[in-house]
Design a protein around this motif. Structure first.
Motif, PDB file in Angstrom:
ATOM      1  N   UNK A 114       1.007  -1.150   0.127  1.00 53.31           N
ATOM      2  CA  UNK A 114      -0.051   0.060  -0.033  1.00 53.31           C
ATOM      3  C   UNK A 114       0.871   1.097   0.124  1.00 53.31           C
ATOM      4  N   UNK A 115       0.402   2.274  -0.551  1.00 50.17           N
ATOM      5  CA  UNK A 115       1.131   3.580  -0.526  1.00 50.17           C
ATOM      6  C   UNK A 115       0.878   4.340   0.837  1.00 50.17           C
ATOM      7  N   UNK A 116       1.625   5.175   1.022  1.00 50.18           N
ATOM      8  CA  UNK A 116       1.544   5.751   2.531  1.00 50.18           C
ATOM      9  C   UNK A 116       0.267   6.625   2.601  1.00 50.18           C
ATOM     10  N   UNK A 117      -0.279   7.072   1.646  1.00 56.01           N
ATOM     11  CA  UNK A 117      -2.001   7.757   1.480  1.00 56.01           C
ATOM     12  C   UNK A 117      -2.695   6.735   2.173  1.00 56.01           C
ATOM     13  N   UNK A 118      -2.476   5.072   1.709  1.00 52.95           N
ATOM     14  CA  UNK A 118      -3.610   4.206   2.355  1.00 52.95           C
ATOM     15  C   UNK A 118      -3.369   3.644   3.720  1.00 52.95           C
ATOM     16  N   UNK A 119      -2.000   3.895   4.111  1.00 49.13           N
ATOM     17  CA  UNK A 119      -1.465   3.305   5.300  1.00 49.13           C
ATOM     18  C   UNK A 119      -2.555   3.551   6.456  1.00 49.13           C
ATOM     19  N   UNK A 120      -2.951   2.712   7.164  1.00 49.18           N
ATOM     20  CA  UNK A 120      -3.787   3.187   8.534  1.00 49.18           C
ATOM     21  C   UNK A 120      -2.775   3.402   9.719  1.00 49.18           C
ATOM     22  N   UNK A 121      -2.993   4.565  10.071  1.00 50.73           N
ATOM     23  CA  UNK A 121      -2.439   4.626  11.483  1.00 50.73           C
ATOM     24  C   UNK A 121      -3.504   5.122  12.343  1.00 50.73           C
ATOM     25  N   UNK A 122      -3.485   4.503  13.655  1.00 52.18           N
ATOM     26  CA  UNK A 122      -4.229   4.882  14.865  1.00 52.18           C
ATOM     27  C   UNK A 122      -3.999   6.324  15.233  1.00 52.18           C
ATOM     28  N   UNK A 123      -4.545   7.252  14.892  1.00 56.29           N
ATOM     29  CA  UNK A 123      -3.959   8.490  15.627  1.00 56.29           C
ATOM     30  C   UNK A 123      -5.082   9.336  16.061  1.00 56.29           C
ATOM     31  N   UNK A 124      -5.232   9.562  17.130  1.00 55.59           N
ATOM     32  CA  UNK A 124      -6.376  10.209  17.744  1.00 55.59           C
ATOM     33  C   UNK A 124      -6.196  11.546  17.990  1.00 55.59           C
ATOM     34  N   UNK A 125      -6.357  12.089  16.659  1.00 53.48           N
ATOM     35  CA  UNK A 125      -6.040  13.750  16.598  1.00 53.48           C
ATOM     36  C   UNK A 125      -7.099  14.275  15.449  1.00 53.48           C
ATOM     37  N   UNK A 126      -7.407  15.532  15.767  1.00 55.32           N
ATOM     38  CA  UNK A 126      -8.384  15.932  14.625  1.00 55.32           C
ATOM     39  C   UNK A 126      -7.773  16.441  13.097  1.00 55.32           C
ATOM     40  N   UNK A 186      14.793   9.663  -3.390  1.00 60.25           N
ATOM     41  CA  UNK A 186      14.086  10.483  -2.410  1.00 60.25           C
ATOM     42  C   UNK A 186      13.626   9.528  -1.188  1.00 60.25           C
ATOM     43  N   UNK A 187      13.119  10.230  -0.106  1.00 63.28           N
ATOM     44  CA  UNK A 187      12.580   9.544   1.191  1.00 63.28           C
ATOM     45  C   UNK A 187      11.274   8.812   0.671  1.00 63.28           C
ATOM     46  N   UNK A 188      11.448   7.570   0.603  1.00 63.17           N
ATOM     47  CA  UNK A 188      10.309   6.728  -0.128  1.00 63.17           C
ATOM     48  C   UNK A 188       9.814   5.689   0.946  1.00 63.17           C
ATOM     49  N   UNK A 189       8.536   5.144   0.850  1.00 63.41           N
ATOM     50  CA  UNK A 189       8.072   4.306   1.766  1.00 63.41           C
ATOM     51  C   UNK A 189       8.754   2.878   1.320  1.00 63.41           C
ATOM     52  N   UNK A 190       8.872   2.074   2.222  1.00 64.63           N
ATOM     53  CA  UNK A 190       9.706   0.732   1.995  1.00 64.63           C
ATOM     54  C   UNK A 190       8.689  -0.137   1.499  1.00 64.63           C
ATOM     55  N   UNK A 191       7.588  -0.011   1.727  1.00 61.42           N
ATOM     56  CA  UNK A 191       6.312  -1.092   1.077  1.00 61.42           C
ATOM     57  C   UNK A 191       5.592  -0.584   0.042  1.00 61.42           C
ATOM     58  N   UNK A 192       5.946   0.551  -0.550  1.00 60.95           N
ATOM     59  CA  UNK A 192       5.309   1.044  -1.897  1.00 60.95           C
ATOM     60  C   UNK A 192       6.183   0.939  -3.324  1.00 60.95           C
ATOM     61  N   UNK A 193       5.624   0.541  -4.203  1.00 60.96           N
ATOM     62  CA  UNK A 193       6.332   0.366  -5.459  1.00 60.96           C
ATOM     63  C   UNK A 193       6.307   1.619  -6.161  1.00 60.96           C
ATOM     64  N   UNK A 194       7.142   2.260  -6.822  1.00 63.48           N
ATOM     65  CA  UNK A 194       7.345   3.337  -7.488  1.00 63.48           C
ATOM     66  C   UNK A 194       7.615   2.947  -8.966  1.00 63.48           C
ATOM     67  N   UNK A 220       7.340  10.401 -11.081  1.00 64.02           N
ATOM     68  CA  UNK A 220       7.283   9.200 -10.477  1.00 64.02           C
ATOM     69  C   UNK A 220       6.147   8.841  -9.844  1.00 64.02           C
ATOM     70  N   UNK A 221       5.131   7.822 -10.527  1.00 64.66           N
ATOM     71  CA  UNK A 221       4.040   7.515  -9.941  1.00 64.66           C
ATOM     72  C   UNK A 221       4.019   6.553  -8.616  1.00 64.66           C
ATOM     73  N   UNK A 222       3.126   6.778  -7.760  1.00 64.78           N
ATOM     74  CA  UNK A 222       2.935   6.124  -6.659  1.00 64.78           C
ATOM     75  C   UNK A 222       3.713   6.638  -5.505  1.00 64.78           C
ATOM     76  N   UNK A 223       3.700   8.165  -5.426  1.00 69.09           N
ATOM     77  CA  UNK A 223       4.808   8.496  -4.422  1.00 69.09           C
ATOM     78  C   UNK A 223       4.006   9.218  -3.526  1.00 69.09           C
TER      79      UNK A 223
END
Length: 433
Positions: free
Chosen positions: A30-42, A351-359, A385-388
């Protein structure tokens, strides 16, 4: 026969299900955009502090209260003036009635200022940066602009220069104007309070760290005495409990600014560096699991973002120099001795890239054909670059130009002329028949 057919159908169905499962498994990245983070903040955002690349965001474009994170703007303008030589750290400040009265409000973060006291700009700055001292912040606006009212245009001007959007500054401290005892900047509402989207708080912090990296030396101080050696001496403890020595100490944290009001909730802008990676995290209106608004909630949320950044991102080469595109290895050449010429990426992209994302590199040509003569290294397009993920806090792109790999000489005039004659008669022929 019927049982045999049923058994066969079951086996075929199972095979289809297994194949679909395999495809689903292979596509699990998954991309960084889809990564689920349990973040209790507005709202929240995490960026790479070097490139400004956004690594994660949540409601980052909507304006919310920023409380004392506003002081980063006051700090920025002060450091600009120090750098320009307009103000010196040793300049002295005589306490105004406004600053004096606010400084003795024990419900606010403050260092008490004497009515007849004289303080250096350096002392006031440290009180603001370490202890979020509100009266010290007001004092600095008076040093820089004569009054907090006159300082507001400087805040707005700087915000415009930095490209910040959807913000409102009613004062320099981030307090609600109701807390300023009727002395809020003239022309601002009685209950006005500063707002800004998390994205632009991060952009402010990003530029502040870029332009004035030395400020982290002060922002990372855990404890320091104000008015040391006097009857008014007070030990200032950094409200950023994640710095070294703090109760929520986190490896590499050396800034930046906390904030809390009833309107804004618990907020914090954190920066930390581990190895070659520095990140900036912004958390707005953090809550405990039970819904309580606490200091711990903002630092828990910040830790979640920092962990996510340091655990999932690293500098990666997502495309090597000389990269060629499978279906576009050449570009057509008009009036050349060769009909086409090879093309490739001019440089690597890292660039600083997500280890779990294919670019995936994408070729963008300026035009489908170029005209001879062509020199080796002629730019014919660029790479995207697509998928960044989310993009950048600043208007920059990870891209390399696409260039030709050889020279192509023009056809001689005689050859061109023959070609033109041939085209003419071919057209005539079509017209006749």
């Amino acid at each position: 026969m019927k049982n045999y057919l049923n058994s066969t159908m079951i086996k075929i169905t199972l095979m289809i299900v297994l194949c679909m499962s395999a495809f689903a498994f292979n596509d699990s990245k998954v991309s960084a955009k889809d990564e689920a983070i349990d973040l209790r903040a507005k709202a929240a955002i995490l960026i790479d502090a070097d490139s400004g690349k956004i690594l994660y965001e949540k409601n980052a474009n909507k304006a919310y209260g920023i409380a004392s994170m506003s002081k980063m703007m006051t700090e920025y303008i002060l450091l600009d003036k120090i750098k320009a030589g307009e103000i010196s750290w040793d300049d002295q400040y005589n306490v105004s009635k406004y600053a004096y009265k606010i400084s003795h409000d024990t419900e606010l973060s403050n260092v008490a200022l004497r009515e007849d006291g004289v303080y250096s700009v350096k002392e006031l700055y440290e009180a603001m940066a370490i202890y979020s001292a509100n009266a010290a912040t007001i004092a600095l606006t008076e040093v820089m602009a004569g009054s907090e009212k006159n300082f507001l245009p400087l805040m707005n001007k700087k915000a415009e220069e930095l490209g910040l959007k959807n913000y409102t500054f009613y004062n320099a401290t981030g307090l609600n104007n109701k807390q300023l005892k009727g002395m809020q900047p003239k022309g601002t509402p009685e209950d006005g309070e500063n707002e800004m989207p998390a994205k632009y708080v991060a952009k402010l912090a990003y530029q502040l760290v870029k332009e004035h990296p030395d400020m982290l030396e002060t922002a990372s101080i855990n404890k320091k005495a104000f008015a040391k050696g006097t009857d008014d001496e007070i030990m200032m403890t950094n409200w950023n409990y994640m710095v070294k020595g703090g109760i929520y100490e986190y490896k590499g944290v050396d800034g930046l600014k906390t904030g809390s009001t009833d309107f804004a909730g618990q907020c914090v802008t954190i920066t930390a560096k581990q190895g070659d990676l520095r990140v900036i995290a912004v958390v707005m209106d953090a809550k405990e699991e039970n819904g309580d608004s606490t200091y711990k909630a903002r630092f828990d949320a910040a830790k979640t973002l920092l962990d996510y950044g340091f655990n999932n991102f690293k500098m990666q080469e997502v495309m090597p120099a000389g990269y060629t595109f499978k279906n576009n290895k050449t570009i057509a050449v008009k009036d050349g001795q060769k009909k086409e010429v090879a093309i490739e990426a001019s440089k690597a992209i890292s660039f600083i890239a997500n280890k779990n994302t294919t670019y995936k590199p994408k070729l963008v040509l300026d035009k489908k054909e170029i005209t001879a003569p062509v020199k080796k290294g002629t730019v014919v397009g660029h790479v995207e670059i697509q998928g960044d993920g989310y993009g950048y806090i600043m208007p920059v792109k990870d891209q390399a130009t696409v260039v030709t790999t050889d020279d192509v000489q023009s056809k001689g005039w005689f050859v061109k002329a023959l070609g033109g004659i041939g085209d003419f008669f071919a057209n005539v022929g079509h017209s006749i028949f």
